[in-house]
Scaffold this motif. Structure first.
Motif, mmCIF file in Angstrom:
data_model
loop_
_atom_site.group_PDB
_atom_site.id
_atom_site.type_symbol
_atom_site.label_atom_id
_atom_site.label_comp_id
_atom_site.label_asym_id
_atom_site.label_seq_id
_atom_site.Cartn_x
_atom_site.Cartn_y
_atom_site.Cartn_z
ATOM 1 N N PHE A 116 -50.506 9.131 23.308
ATOM 2 C CA PHE A 116 -49.817 7.601 22.808
ATOM 3 C C PHE A 116 -48.625 8.610 22.409
ATOM 4 N N LEU A 117 -48.057 6.810 22.347
ATOM 5 C CA LEU A 117 -46.903 7.524 22.106
ATOM 6 C C LEU A 117 -45.599 6.340 21.096
ATOM 7 N N LEU A 118 -44.992 7.074 20.138
ATOM 8 C CA LEU A 118 -45.278 6.246 19.359
ATOM 9 C C LEU A 118 -43.521 6.050 19.233
ATOM 10 N N ALA A 119 -42.960 4.491 19.466
ATOM 11 C CA ALA A 119 -41.284 3.836 18.885
ATOM 12 C C ALA A 119 -41.183 4.659 17.877
ATOM 13 N N SER A 120 -40.801 5.826 17.056
ATOM 14 C CA SER A 120 -39.981 6.129 16.431
ATOM 15 C C SER A 120 -38.285 4.879 16.400
ATOM 16 N N THR A 121 -37.649 5.497 15.730
ATOM 17 C CA THR A 121 -36.192 5.032 15.692
ATOM 18 C C THR A 121 -34.941 6.233 14.872
ATOM 19 N N SER A 122 -34.219 5.846 15.280
ATOM 20 C CA SER A 122 -33.038 6.397 15.162
ATOM 21 C C SER A 122 -32.939 6.340 13.233
ATOM 22 N N GLU A 123 -33.230 5.118 12.457
ATOM 23 C CA GLU A 123 -33.460 4.986 11.207
ATOM 24 C C GLU A 123 -34.130 5.857 10.520
ATOM 25 N N VAL A 124 -34.463 7.110 11.087
ATOM 26 C CA VAL A 124 -35.523 8.198 10.152
ATOM 27 C C VAL A 124 -34.194 8.824 9.882
ATOM 28 N N TYR A 125 -32.475 8.903 10.854
ATOM 29 C CA TYR A 125 -31.906 9.542 10.432
ATOM 30 C C TYR A 125 -31.176 9.538 8.714
ATOM 31 N N SER A 136 -33.593 18.017 15.479
ATOM 32 C CA SER A 136 -33.150 18.522 14.601
ATOM 33 C C SER A 136 -32.902 18.256 12.595
ATOM 34 N N TYR A 137 -31.723 17.032 13.282
ATOM 35 C CA TYR A 137 -31.183 16.961 11.994
ATOM 36 C C TYR A 137 -32.504 15.765 10.891
ATOM 37 N N LEU A 138 -32.510 16.426 9.970
ATOM 38 C CA LEU A 138 -33.412 16.011 8.769
ATOM 39 C C LEU A 138 -33.095 14.244 8.227
ATOM 40 N N GLY A 139 -31.914 13.998 8.141
ATOM 41 C CA GLY A 139 -31.402 12.964 8.260
ATOM 42 C C GLY A 139 -30.712 12.373 6.223
ATOM 43 N N ASN A 140 -30.256 12.156 6.089
ATOM 44 C CA ASN A 140 -29.898 11.212 4.981
ATOM 45 C C ASN A 140 -30.241 9.885 4.322
ATOM 46 N N VAL A 141 -31.794 9.807 4.323
ATOM 47 C CA VAL A 141 -32.662 8.419 3.952
ATOM 48 C C VAL A 141 -32.193 7.923 2.797
ATOM 49 N N ASN A 142 -32.295 6.766 1.812
ATOM 50 C CA ASN A 142 -32.479 6.478 0.816
ATOM 51 C C ASN A 142 -33.788 5.841 0.707
ATOM 52 N N THR A 143 -34.823 6.909 -0.237
ATOM 53 C CA THR A 143 -36.188 6.412 0.032
ATOM 54 C C THR A 143 -36.214 5.004 -1.176
ATOM 55 N N VAL A 144 -35.644 4.304 -1.122
ATOM 56 C CA VAL A 144 -35.647 3.060 -2.497
ATOM 57 C C VAL A 144 -34.654 1.703 -1.752
ATOM 58 N N LYS A 154 -41.778 4.486 9.378
ATOM 59 C CA LYS A 154 -41.562 5.082 10.626
ATOM 60 C C LYS A 154 -41.303 6.663 10.462
ATOM 61 N N ARG A 155 -40.968 7.142 8.995
ATOM 62 C CA ARG A 155 -41.087 8.601 8.941
ATOM 63 C C ARG A 155 -42.273 9.084 8.925
ATOM 64 N N TYR A 156 -42.831 8.180 8.396
ATOM 65 C CA TYR A 156 -44.022 8.251 7.584
ATOM 66 C C TYR A 156 -45.551 8.269 9.225
ATOM 67 N N ALA A 157 -44.960 7.389 10.091
ATOM 68 C CA ALA A 157 -45.945 7.319 11.352
ATOM 69 C C ALA A 157 -45.756 8.676 12.225
ATOM 70 N N GLU A 158 -44.663 9.047 12.081
ATOM 71 C CA GLU A 158 -44.351 10.505 12.514
ATOM 72 C C GLU A 158 -44.919 11.382 12.246
ATOM 73 N N ALA A 159 -45.062 11.564 10.708
ATOM 74 C CA ALA A 159 -46.033 12.664 10.305
ATOM 75 C C ALA A 159 -47.548 12.580 10.196
ATOM 76 N N LEU A 160 -48.078 11.024 10.484
ATOM 77 C CA LEU A 160 -49.321 10.721 10.678
ATOM 78 C C LEU A 160 -49.786 11.187 12.612
ATOM 79 N N THR A 161 -48.596 10.980 13.403
ATOM 80 C CA THR A 161 -48.840 10.677 14.893
ATOM 81 C C THR A 161 -49.011 12.868 15.090
ATOM 82 N N VAL A 162 -47.742 13.680 14.567
ATOM 83 C CA VAL A 162 -48.632 14.949 14.299
ATOM 84 C C VAL A 162 -49.279 15.941 13.903
#
Length: 318
Positions: A116-125, A136-144, A154-162
Protein backbone atom coordinates in the motif's frame (compact mmCIF):
# COMPACT_ATOMS: atom_id res chain seq x y z
CA UNK A 1 8.57 -15.05 -8.18
CA UNK A 2 5.09 -14.11 -9.40
CA UNK A 3 4.39 -15.22 -12.99
CA UNK A 4 0.95 -13.63 -13.42
CA UNK A 5 0.70 -9.89 -14.28
CA UNK A 6 0.88 -7.47 -11.39
CA UNK A 7 -2.66 -6.25 -10.63
CA UNK A 8 -2.69 -2.72 -9.29
CA UNK A 9 -5.45 -0.63 -7.72
CA UNK A 10 -5.22 3.14 -8.16
CA UNK A 11 -7.73 5.06 -6.04
CA UNK A 12 -8.33 8.53 -7.42
CA UNK A 13 -7.22 7.08 -10.74
CA UNK A 14 -9.14 9.62 -12.83
CA UNK A 15 -7.20 12.55 -11.40
CA UNK A 16 -4.31 14.08 -13.30
CA UNK A 17 -1.59 12.21 -11.41
CA UNK A 18 -3.72 9.08 -11.04
CA UNK A 19 -4.59 8.82 -14.73
CA UNK A 20 -0.96 9.40 -15.74
CA UNK A 21 0.01 6.63 -13.33
CA UNK A 22 -2.63 4.32 -14.86
CA UNK A 23 -1.15 5.00 -18.32
CA UNK A 24 2.33 4.11 -17.11
CA UNK A 25 1.25 0.95 -15.28
CA UNK A 26 -0.52 -0.36 -18.39
CA UNK A 27 2.55 0.36 -20.52
CA UNK A 28 4.58 -1.60 -17.98
CA UNK A 29 2.34 -4.63 -18.48
CA UNK A 30 0.29 -4.38 -15.28
CA UNK A 31 -3.42 -4.95 -14.94
CA UNK A 32 -4.99 -1.78 -13.57
CA UNK A 33 -8.12 -1.25 -11.49
CA UNK A 34 -9.00 2.46 -11.42
CA UNK A 35 -11.39 3.53 -8.64
CA UNK A 36 -12.81 7.06 -8.60
CA UNK A 37 -16.04 8.80 -7.57
CA UNK A 38 -15.37 11.69 -10.01
CA UNK A 39 -15.81 14.39 -7.39
CA UNK A 40 -12.62 15.99 -8.71
CA UNK A 41 -11.29 13.44 -11.22
CA UNK A 42 -12.65 13.43 -14.77
CA UNK A 43 -13.83 10.68 -17.06
CA UNK A 44 -12.03 12.46 -19.92
CA UNK A 45 -8.70 11.68 -18.22
CA UNK A 46 -9.21 7.93 -18.57
CA UNK A 47 -11.56 7.79 -21.59
CA UNK A 48 -8.71 6.57 -23.82
CA UNK A 49 -8.14 3.65 -21.43
CA UNK A 50 -11.70 2.34 -21.24
CA UNK A 51 -11.13 -0.25 -23.99
CA UNK A 52 -7.50 -0.97 -23.14
CA UNK A 53 -6.69 -4.61 -22.29
CA UNK A 54 -6.07 -5.01 -18.59
CA UNK A 55 -7.89 -1.82 -17.55
CA UNK A 56 -10.94 -1.84 -15.28
CA UNK A 57 -12.85 1.22 -14.06
CA UNK A 58 -14.82 1.09 -10.83
CA UNK A 59 -16.99 4.06 -9.95
CA UNK A 60 -16.72 4.04 -6.18
CA UNK A 61 -16.24 6.27 -3.16
CA UNK A 62 -13.62 4.79 -0.84
CA UNK A 63 -15.41 6.37 2.11
CA UNK A 64 -17.54 3.23 1.80
CA UNK A 65 -15.91 -0.21 2.15
CA UNK A 66 -14.30 -1.28 -1.11
CA UNK A 67 -14.68 -4.85 -2.37
CA UNK A 68 -12.69 -5.96 -5.41
CA UNK A 69 -12.80 -9.62 -6.46
CA UNK A 70 -9.54 -11.31 -7.35
CA UNK A 71 -5.96 -10.59 -6.40
CA UNK A 72 -4.54 -7.12 -5.82
CA UNK A 73 -0.77 -6.88 -5.51
CA UNK A 74 -0.21 -3.12 -5.18
CA UNK A 75 -2.41 -0.20 -4.12
CA UNK A 76 -1.68 3.44 -4.86
CA UNK A 77 -4.03 5.47 -2.64
CA UNK A 78 -4.38 8.84 -4.38
CA UNK A 79 -8.08 9.44 -3.67
CA UNK A 80 -8.60 12.93 -2.22
CA UNK A 81 -9.41 16.47 -3.30
CA UNK A 82 -5.95 18.03 -3.61
CA UNK A 83 -6.30 21.69 -4.61
CA UNK A 84 -7.47 24.47 -2.26
CA UNK A 85 -10.43 25.15 -4.56
CA UNK A 86 -11.58 21.55 -4.23
CA UNK A 87 -10.92 20.80 -0.58
CA UNK A 88 -12.46 24.09 0.54
CA UNK A 89 -15.52 23.24 -1.56
CA UNK A 90 -15.57 19.69 -0.16
CA UNK A 91 -14.28 20.06 3.41
CA UNK A 92 -16.11 17.15 5.05
CA UNK A 93 -15.55 14.88 2.07
CA UNK A 94 -11.82 15.66 2.25
CA UNK A 95 -11.66 14.73 5.93
CA UNK A 96 -13.67 11.55 5.35
CA UNK A 97 -11.55 10.31 2.47
CA UNK A 98 -8.41 10.89 4.53
CA UNK A 99 -9.81 9.05 7.52
CA UNK A 100 -12.53 6.48 6.67
CA UNK A 101 -11.37 6.24 3.05
CA UNK A 102 -7.77 5.50 4.00
CA UNK A 103 -8.96 3.00 6.61
CA UNK A 104 -11.04 1.12 4.03
CA UNK A 105 -8.24 1.00 1.48
CA UNK A 106 -5.73 -0.15 4.10
CA UNK A 107 -8.18 -2.86 5.17
CA UNK A 108 -8.33 -4.00 1.55
CA UNK A 109 -4.52 -4.01 1.34
CA UNK A 110 -4.39 -6.14 4.49
CA UNK A 111 -7.00 -8.59 3.15
CA UNK A 112 -5.23 -8.89 -0.22
CA UNK A 113 -1.70 -8.92 1.25
CA UNK A 114 -0.94 -6.01 -1.09
CA UNK A 115 1.72 -3.33 -0.76
CA UNK A 116 0.00 0.00 0.00
CA UNK A 117 1.36 3.43 -0.96
CA UNK A 118 -0.21 6.53 0.54
CA UNK A 119 -0.02 9.67 -1.57
CA UNK A 120 0.54 12.17 1.23
CA UNK A 121 1.53 15.78 0.70
CA UNK A 122 3.95 18.57 1.48
CA UNK A 123 0.99 20.22 3.21
CA UNK A 124 1.74 18.11 6.28
CA UNK A 125 4.55 20.64 6.89
CA UNK A 126 2.09 23.58 6.84
CA UNK A 127 3.69 27.01 6.41
CA UNK A 128 7.18 25.74 7.20
CA UNK A 129 9.62 27.43 9.56
CA UNK A 130 12.41 25.14 8.33
CA UNK A 131 13.64 25.41 4.74
CA UNK A 132 13.99 23.21 2.77
CA UNK A 133 11.75 20.69 4.47
CA UNK A 134 13.28 17.30 5.41
CA UNK A 135 11.14 14.33 6.36
CA UNK A 136 12.18 14.83 10.00
CA UNK A 137 10.55 18.29 10.16
CA UNK A 138 7.33 18.07 12.19
CA UNK A 139 5.64 21.05 10.59
CA UNK A 140 3.89 24.32 11.39
CA UNK A 141 0.23 23.51 10.79
CA UNK A 142 -2.84 25.52 11.73
CA UNK A 143 -5.35 22.87 12.78
CA UNK A 144 -8.36 25.21 12.38
CA UNK A 145 -7.29 27.28 9.36
CA UNK A 146 -8.87 27.21 5.89
CA UNK A 147 -6.34 24.60 4.69
CA UNK A 148 -6.68 22.41 7.76
CA UNK A 149 -9.18 19.93 6.31
CA UNK A 150 -6.58 18.77 3.79
CA UNK A 151 -3.53 19.12 6.03
CA UNK A 152 -5.07 17.19 8.91
CA UNK A 153 -6.68 14.56 6.67
CA UNK A 154 -3.26 13.70 5.28
CA UNK A 155 -1.54 13.82 8.67
CA UNK A 156 -4.16 11.42 10.03
CA UNK A 157 -3.81 9.21 6.95
CA UNK A 158 -0.06 8.97 7.58
CA UNK A 159 -0.64 8.00 11.22
CA UNK A 160 -3.23 5.40 10.20
CA UNK A 161 -0.91 3.94 7.56
CA UNK A 162 1.88 3.48 10.09
CA UNK A 163 -0.60 2.05 12.62
CA UNK A 164 -1.68 -0.65 10.15
CA UNK A 165 1.96 -1.58 9.66
CA UNK A 166 2.64 -1.74 13.39
CA UNK A 167 -0.58 -3.55 14.32
CA UNK A 168 -0.96 -5.94 11.36
CA UNK A 169 2.37 -5.95 9.53
CA UNK A 170 0.75 -4.41 6.44
CA UNK A 171 3.37 -3.56 3.81
CA UNK A 172 3.14 0.24 3.46
CA UNK A 173 4.91 3.27 2.05
CA UNK A 174 4.27 7.00 2.44
CA UNK A 175 5.08 9.49 -0.32
CA UNK A 176 4.99 13.18 0.54
CA UNK A 177 4.20 14.77 -2.81
CA UNK A 178 5.29 18.36 -3.41
CA UNK A 179 3.86 20.69 -6.08
CA UNK A 180 3.25 18.68 -9.24
CA UNK A 181 2.02 19.95 -12.59
CA UNK A 182 1.36 18.73 -16.10
CA UNK A 183 -1.29 17.71 -18.62
CA UNK A 184 -4.79 16.81 -17.38
CA UNK A 185 -4.85 19.42 -14.63
CA UNK A 186 -8.10 21.37 -14.66
CA UNK A 187 -7.89 25.00 -15.69
CA UNK A 188 -10.17 25.85 -12.74
CA UNK A 189 -7.99 23.81 -10.37
CA UNK A 190 -6.92 26.96 -8.51
CA UNK A 191 -3.23 26.05 -8.32
CA UNK A 192 -0.62 28.38 -9.73
CA UNK A 193 0.32 26.64 -13.01
CA UNK A 194 -3.15 25.96 -14.46
CA UNK A 195 -4.40 29.33 -13.20
CA UNK A 196 -1.58 31.19 -14.96
CA UNK A 197 -1.93 29.13 -18.14
CA UNK A 198 -5.68 29.78 -18.25
CA UNK A 199 -5.10 33.52 -17.83
CA UNK A 200 -2.33 33.55 -20.44
CA UNK A 201 -4.35 31.67 -23.06
CA UNK A 202 -7.27 34.04 -22.47
CA UNK A 203 -5.00 37.11 -22.75
CA UNK A 204 -5.73 38.21 -19.19
CA UNK A 205 -3.36 39.62 -16.55
CA UNK A 206 -1.82 37.14 -14.11
CA UNK A 207 -3.49 37.04 -10.68
CA UNK A 208 -0.87 37.32 -7.93
CA UNK A 209 -1.70 36.61 -4.30
CA UNK A 210 0.49 38.60 -1.96
CA UNK A 211 3.75 39.97 -3.35
CA UNK A 212 4.39 37.06 -5.69
CA UNK A 213 7.78 36.55 -4.07
CA UNK A 214 6.58 33.40 -2.30
CA UNK A 215 8.24 30.35 -3.82
CA UNK A 216 7.15 26.99 -5.20
CA UNK A 217 9.17 24.03 -6.45
CA UNK A 218 7.41 22.41 -9.38
CA UNK A 219 7.80 18.76 -10.43
CA UNK A 220 6.54 17.54 -13.81
CA UNK A 221 3.95 14.77 -13.55
CA UNK A 222 5.94 12.13 -15.47
CA UNK A 223 8.80 12.52 -13.01
CA UNK A 224 6.38 12.21 -10.09
CA UNK A 225 4.94 8.99 -11.52
CA UNK A 226 8.49 7.62 -11.85
CA UNK A 227 9.08 8.47 -8.20
CA UNK A 228 5.85 6.83 -7.01
CA UNK A 229 6.66 3.65 -8.92
CA UNK A 230 10.20 3.61 -7.55
CA UNK A 231 8.94 3.91 -3.99
CA UNK A 232 6.26 1.26 -4.51
CA UNK A 233 8.78 -1.21 -5.93
CA UNK A 234 11.32 -0.53 -3.16
CA UNK A 235 11.35 -2.05 0.35
CA UNK A 236 11.18 1.38 1.99
CA UNK A 237 8.29 2.69 4.10
CA UNK A 238 9.14 6.36 4.25
CA UNK A 239 7.84 8.93 4.55
CA UNK A 240 9.83 10.11 1.55
CA UNK A 241 9.68 13.60 0.05
CA UNK A 242 9.03 13.53 -3.70
CA UNK A 243 9.36 16.73 -5.70
CA UNK A 244 11.68 19.13 -7.43
CA UNK A 245 14.33 21.18 -5.68
CA UNK A 246 14.14 23.85 -8.42
CA UNK A 247 12.57 26.67 -6.39
CA UNK A 248 11.00 29.64 -8.17
CA UNK A 249 9.11 32.74 -7.10
CA UNK A 250 5.50 32.86 -8.24
CA UNK A 251 6.29 36.01 -10.25
CA UNK A 252 9.01 34.13 -12.12
CA UNK A 253 6.64 31.25 -12.92
CA UNK A 254 4.26 33.82 -14.43
CA UNK A 255 7.17 35.23 -16.42
CA UNK A 256 8.01 31.83 -17.93
CA UNK A 257 4.39 31.21 -18.90
CA UNK A 258 4.14 34.71 -20.39
CA UNK A 259 7.24 34.06 -22.52
CA UNK A 260 5.95 30.70 -23.74
CA UNK A 261 2.43 31.92 -24.57
CA UNK A 262 3.19 35.42 -25.82
CA UNK A 263 0.87 36.90 -23.21
CA UNK A 264 2.02 40.33 -21.92
CA UNK A 265 3.39 40.21 -18.39
CA UNK A 266 0.69 42.13 -16.51
CA UNK A 267 -0.37 41.53 -12.92
CA UNK A 268 -3.45 41.93 -10.76
CA UNK A 269 -2.70 41.64 -7.05
CA UNK A 270 -4.85 40.18 -4.26
CA UNK A 271 -4.15 39.47 -0.56
CA UNK A 272 -2.21 36.31 0.27
CA UNK A 273 -4.52 33.57 1.55
CA UNK A 274 -4.39 32.57 5.20
CA UNK A 275 -1.72 29.91 5.87
CA UNK A 276 -0.54 30.02 2.25
CA UNK A 277 3.12 28.97 2.58
CA UNK A 278 5.75 31.59 1.84
CA UNK A 279 8.34 28.98 0.88
CA UNK A 280 8.01 25.42 -0.32
CA UNK A 281 10.92 23.21 -1.34
CA UNK A 282 11.61 19.61 -0.42
CA UNK A 283 14.81 18.15 0.88
CA UNK A 284 14.96 15.16 -1.49
CA UNK A 285 18.26 13.65 -0.41
CA UNK A 286 16.42 10.63 1.03
CA UNK A 287 14.63 9.93 -2.27
CA UNK A 288 17.91 10.19 -4.12
CA UNK A 289 19.71 7.91 -1.68
CA UNK A 290 17.00 5.26 -1.26
CA UNK A 291 15.43 5.29 -4.72
CA UNK A 292 18.12 6.75 -6.94
CA UNK A 293 15.47 9.21 -8.12
CA UNK A 294 15.64 12.84 -9.13
CA UNK A 295 13.48 14.77 -11.61
CA UNK A 296 14.55 14.70 -15.26
CA UNK A 297 12.21 17.34 -16.73
CA UNK A 298 13.04 20.98 -15.96
CA UNK A 299 10.36 23.56 -15.25
CA UNK A 300 10.61 25.37 -18.64
CA UNK A 301 10.28 22.08 -20.58
CA UNK A 302 7.46 20.87 -18.36
CA UNK A 303 5.58 24.15 -18.76
CA UNK A 304 5.99 23.97 -22.55
CA UNK A 305 4.51 20.46 -22.60
CA UNK A 306 1.66 21.49 -20.33
CA UNK A 307 0.82 24.65 -22.30
CA UNK A 308 0.86 22.67 -25.55
CA UNK A 309 -1.50 20.09 -24.04
CA UNK A 310 -3.95 22.78 -22.94
CA UNK A 311 -3.81 24.44 -26.34
CA UNK A 312 -4.48 21.12 -28.11
CA UNK A 313 -7.09 19.64 -25.79
CA UNK A 314 -8.70 22.67 -24.20
CA UNK A 315 -12.13 22.03 -25.69
CA UNK A 316 -12.28 18.46 -24.40
CA UNK A 317 -10.83 18.96 -20.92
CA UNK A 318 -12.59 21.98 -19.45
Amino acid sequence: MRLDPTRVLVTGGAGFIGSTLCDRLLRDGCQVVCADNFSTGREANIAHLRAAPGFQLITADVVEPLEIPGPIHEIFHLASPASPVDYQRLPLETLRVGSAGTDHVLALARAKNARFLLASTSEVYGDPLEHPQPESYLGNVNTVGPRSVYDEAKRYAEALTVAYHRAYGTDVAIARIFNTFGPRMRLDDGRVVPSFIAQALAGRPFSINGTGKQTRSLCYVDDMVDALLSLMRSPHRGPVNLGSTDEMAVLDIAGLIADQTGNPLRFVYAPLGQDDPEKRRPDTRLAHRLLGWSPAVGIPEGLARTINWFRTDLGSFR
